[in-house]
Enzyme design. Structure first.
Site, PDB file in Angstrom:
ATOM      1  N   GLY A  87       0.831  -1.194   0.000  1.00 42.05           N
ATOM      2  CA  GLY A  87       0.000   0.000   0.000  1.00 42.05           C
ATOM      3  C   GLY A  87       0.869   1.248   0.000  1.00 42.05           C
ATOM      4  N   CYS A 142       5.411  -5.971   1.682  1.00 44.64           N
ATOM      5  CA  CYS A 142       5.780  -4.548   1.690  1.00 44.64           C
ATOM      6  C   CYS A 142       5.081  -3.826   2.848  1.00 44.64           C
ATOM      7  CB  CYS A 142       5.467  -3.926   0.336  1.00 44.64           C
ATOM      8  SG  CYS A 142       6.304  -2.329   0.075  1.00 44.64           S
ATOM      9  N   TYR A 143       4.045  -3.038   2.593  1.00 45.37           N
ATOM     10  CA  TYR A 143       3.310  -2.388   3.674  1.00 45.37           C
ATOM     11  C   TYR A 143       2.778  -3.426   4.660  1.00 45.37           C
ATOM     12  CZ  TYR A 143      -0.211   0.585   5.973  1.00 45.37           C
ATOM     13  OH  TYR A 143      -0.971   1.269   6.886  1.00 45.37           O
ATOM     14  N   HIS A 177       7.960  -7.343  -3.681  1.00 46.94           N
ATOM     15  CA  HIS A 177       6.646  -7.712  -4.230  1.00 46.94           C
ATOM     16  C   HIS A 177       6.753  -9.010  -5.038  1.00 46.94           C
ATOM     17  CE1 HIS A 177       4.269  -4.094  -3.230  1.00 46.94           C
ATOM     18  NE2 HIS A 177       5.434  -3.494  -3.251  1.00 46.94           N
ATOM     19  N   GLU A 193       4.365 -10.664  -6.243  1.00 48.53           N
ATOM     20  CA  GLU A 193       3.261 -10.786  -7.190  1.00 48.53           C
ATOM     21  C   GLU A 193       3.564 -10.184  -8.558  1.00 48.53           C
ATOM     22  OE1 GLU A 193       2.282  -7.000  -4.765  1.00 48.53           O
ATOM     23  OE2 GLU A 193       3.460  -8.832  -4.584  1.00 48.53           O
ATOM     24  N   GLY A 253     -21.057  -9.600 -25.421  1.00 50.72           N
ATOM     25  CA  GLY A 253     -19.657  -9.868 -25.128  1.00 50.72           C
ATOM     26  C   GLY A 253     -19.448 -11.255 -24.558  1.00 50.72           C
ATOM     27  N   VAL A 254     -18.180 -11.585 -24.337  1.00 50.25           N
ATOM     28  CA  VAL A 254     -17.819 -12.903 -23.831  1.00 50.25           C
ATOM     29  C   VAL A 254     -18.388 -13.129 -22.431  1.00 50.25           C
ATOM     30  CG1 VAL A 254     -15.874 -14.350 -23.107  1.00 50.25           C
ATOM     31  CG2 VAL A 254     -15.735 -13.056 -25.246  1.00 50.25           C
ATOM     32  N   ASP A 255     -18.249 -12.150 -21.548  1.00 49.05           N
ATOM     33  CA  ASP A 255     -18.600 -12.340 -20.139  1.00 49.05           C
ATOM     34  C   ASP A 255     -20.070 -12.692 -19.955  1.00 49.05           C
ATOM     35  OD1 ASP A 255     -15.977 -11.447 -19.775  1.00 49.05           O
ATOM     36  OD2 ASP A 255     -16.651  -9.366 -19.640  1.00 49.05           O
ATOM     37  N   SER A 256     -20.949 -11.895 -20.545  1.00 48.94           N
ATOM     38  CA  SER A 256     -22.377 -12.142 -20.340  1.00 48.94           C
ATOM     39  C   SER A 256     -22.837 -13.412 -21.051  1.00 48.94           C
ATOM     40  CB  SER A 256     -23.200 -10.938 -20.812  1.00 48.94           C
ATOM     41  OG  SER A 256     -23.006 -10.690 -22.190  1.00 48.94           O
ATOM     42  N   LYS A 273     -10.806 -11.649 -16.854  1.00 50.68           N
ATOM     43  CA  LYS A 273     -11.284 -11.991 -18.196  1.00 50.68           C
ATOM     44  C   LYS A 273     -10.777 -13.357 -18.665  1.00 50.68           C
ATOM     45  CE  LYS A 273     -13.085  -9.660 -21.005  1.00 50.68           C
ATOM     46  NZ  LYS A 273     -14.470  -9.525 -21.494  1.00 50.68           N
TER      47      LYS A 273
END
Length: 511
Positions: free
Chosen positions: A55, A82-83, A168, A170, A224-227, A367
């Protein structure tokens, strides 16, 4: 949801979502929660481990995000990043000071003693990004690694339950960062569950059934793909209790609504009602230039149309939406003190006046994870590979107020852009590509005549999840052909420019 999971407490880091992604990539479910979640709420979730994110704050600032220190007494493995490391030191008796100089960039991690967190690394390159650092560790902790500039780059409690790293793991600049996170979730937290698209489907289908019971659901399908993946998942869960509707807002790409209806009819055997509400949307958007106002108008109009449609089904109590995690992050501080970037019409719940409850199975997914779920559900690859398309449609790709003639210009230009990308076999390499119509006119010469017409911007990016993106470096000859075709074939455009801004600092969409 998964029986074994990691809870990530968000303290405002720009990298928090990357922690979740990396952990999911090693087959463990991770869920992000706000930093100020109570210990009782954490215990009710029964996590196998807790990660404290980084953070931008200093632990000593009066307004810095803090946690309940009782978290360190509940006997659940903790990793502070980190934080998060600094919070561990601050609350358990260590000392955190402002660094003599901010450390940002690559560093070489030197391991001081064998430990479960850092075992098996093939590379010791890590990524630092901090202004404060530890000058003393708490009693009951030992140093397990350092760098030239950080004497306490990694620490562990003597009982092996609490770990902290100043770097970090990640981010991809930490070469073996995923291995470090895997060591934490597998070796230290002891998680054996495998989280995958298949396991998500199995658990989510049951969760949807339990939540919905015998009530009916209205599913908003944007095209779209998601819906679309959402509709197929919901159909698997509740079958005939699902009612899918697509609203043609007049803001779609060329023939998009017709192609969507064909896809549902031929591939899924799921009834899809298509409502032409284009006149309503365009009338509501008339004279509106502000992008946030456009999004809210479109969102409200969606709700109005859905409500009218839902009247046909008196047992409909739910509205299903394909909201993704990046939408949630960019729409506000939902999980923590992250900055709001933009609003989305399908984020943040429903108006109080609306009588439908909301269900968003993909709210914590990225996604590429939704695409993996779609593949498991046997949705055709050529559809799953489609570039993302924003919920508000072409309205946010016209900078300024939206008019019918502008939409026609934009559709034609966008068709040419995508066609040339496909012709050059780049469509599956580029994550998203589109045209933007600018509110800028400029002088041009076509034939022997002076023109004063619109400027069109082209945007193409490479990305994994939409959270970060790099502009695509086209061959100049391809760009030249695209520009030439648009200017010659699209009446109303006499200048084409290409956007070479990455995300950050820009966003992918212009509005």
């Amino acid at each position: 949801m998964m029986n074994e999971k990691i809870i990530i407490l968000d303290f405002g880091s720009q990298y928090t979502q990357l922690i979740a992604r990396k952990i999911r990539e090693v087959g463990v479910y991770a869920e992000i929660k706000p930093f100020n979640i109570t210990v009782q709420e954490i215990q009710s979730l029964s996590p196998s481990g807790i990660i404290l994110s980084g953070g931008p704050s200093s632990v000593y600032n009066s307004d810095s995000p803090q946690l309940d220190p009782q978290i360190f007494k509940i006997n659940i493995p903790i990793l502070g990043i980190c934080y998060g490391l600094q919070l561990i030191a601050y609350h358990l008796g260590g000392v955190v000071d402002s660094s003599a100089r901010r450390e940002y960039g690559r560093a070489i991690l030197r391991i001081d003693k064998p430990n479960r967190l850092l075992e098996g690394l093939s590379s010791n390159q890590v990524w630092m990004s901090h202004g404060d650092s530890l000058s003393a560790i708490p009693d009951g902790f030992s140093v397990i690694a350092h760098t030239d500039n950080s004497l306490f780059a990694a620490i562990e409690s003597n009982g092996g339950k609490i770990y902290g790293v100043q770097f970090h793991p990640e981010v991809h600049h930490t070469t073996d960062g995923k291995k470090i996170l895997e060591n934490f979730v597998r070796n230290i937290c002891g998680i054996n569950d495998i989280w995958s698209a298949g396991s998500f489907i199995e658990r989510e289908v049951q969760e949807i059934r339990n939540k919905v019971n015998n009530e009916e659901v209205l599913c908003a399908v944007s095209g779209g793909v998601d819906s679309t993946v959402l509709a197929v998942l919901m159909n698997n869960a509740i079958g005939a209790n699902l009612h899918c509707v697509h609203i043609d807002t007049g803001l779609m790409r060329t023939n998009e609504s017709q192609e969507l209806a064909k896809l549902f009819r031929e591939n899924f055997a799921i009834p899809l009602d298509v409502i032409d509400a284009s006149e309503e949307f365009l009338e509501a958007l008339a004279g509106i230039a502000d992008p946030e106002k456009k999004r809210k108008i479109i969102g409200n109009k969606f709700i109005e149309v859905f409500e009218r449609f839902a009247i046909q089904f008196p047992n409909v109590k739910w509205l299903a939406q394909g909201t993704l995690y990046p939408d949630v992050i960019e729409s506000g501080s939902v999980f923590g003190p992250s900055a709001t970037i933009k609003s989305h019409h399908n984020v943040g719940g429903l108006p109080e006046k609306m009588n439908l409850k909301i269900i968003e199975p993909f709210r914590n997914l990225f996604k590429d994870e939704v695409r993996a779920i779609g593949k498991e559900l046997n949705i055709p690859d050529n559809f799953l590979g489609r570039h993302p398309f924003p919920g508000p449609g072409l309205a946010i790709r016209i900078i300024g107020d939206v008019k019918r003639e502008q939409l026609e210009i934009l559709r034609k230009a966008d068709d040419i852009f995508i066609e040339e990308i496909r012709n050059n076999e780049l469509y599956d390499i580029i994550w998203q590509a589109f045209a933007v119509l600018l509110p800028t006119q400029s002088v041009g010469v076509m034939g022997d005549e002076r023109t004063y017409e619109n400027t069109l911007a082209l945007r193409a990016v490479r990305s994994v999840d939409g959270m970060t993106a790099d502009w695509y470096n086209f061959d100049y000859e391809i760009l030249a052909k695209i520009s030439s075709r648009i200017i010659n074939e699209v009446k109303g455009v006499n200048r084409v420019v290409y956007d070479i801004t990455s995300k950050p600092p820009g966003t992918i969409e212009w509005e």
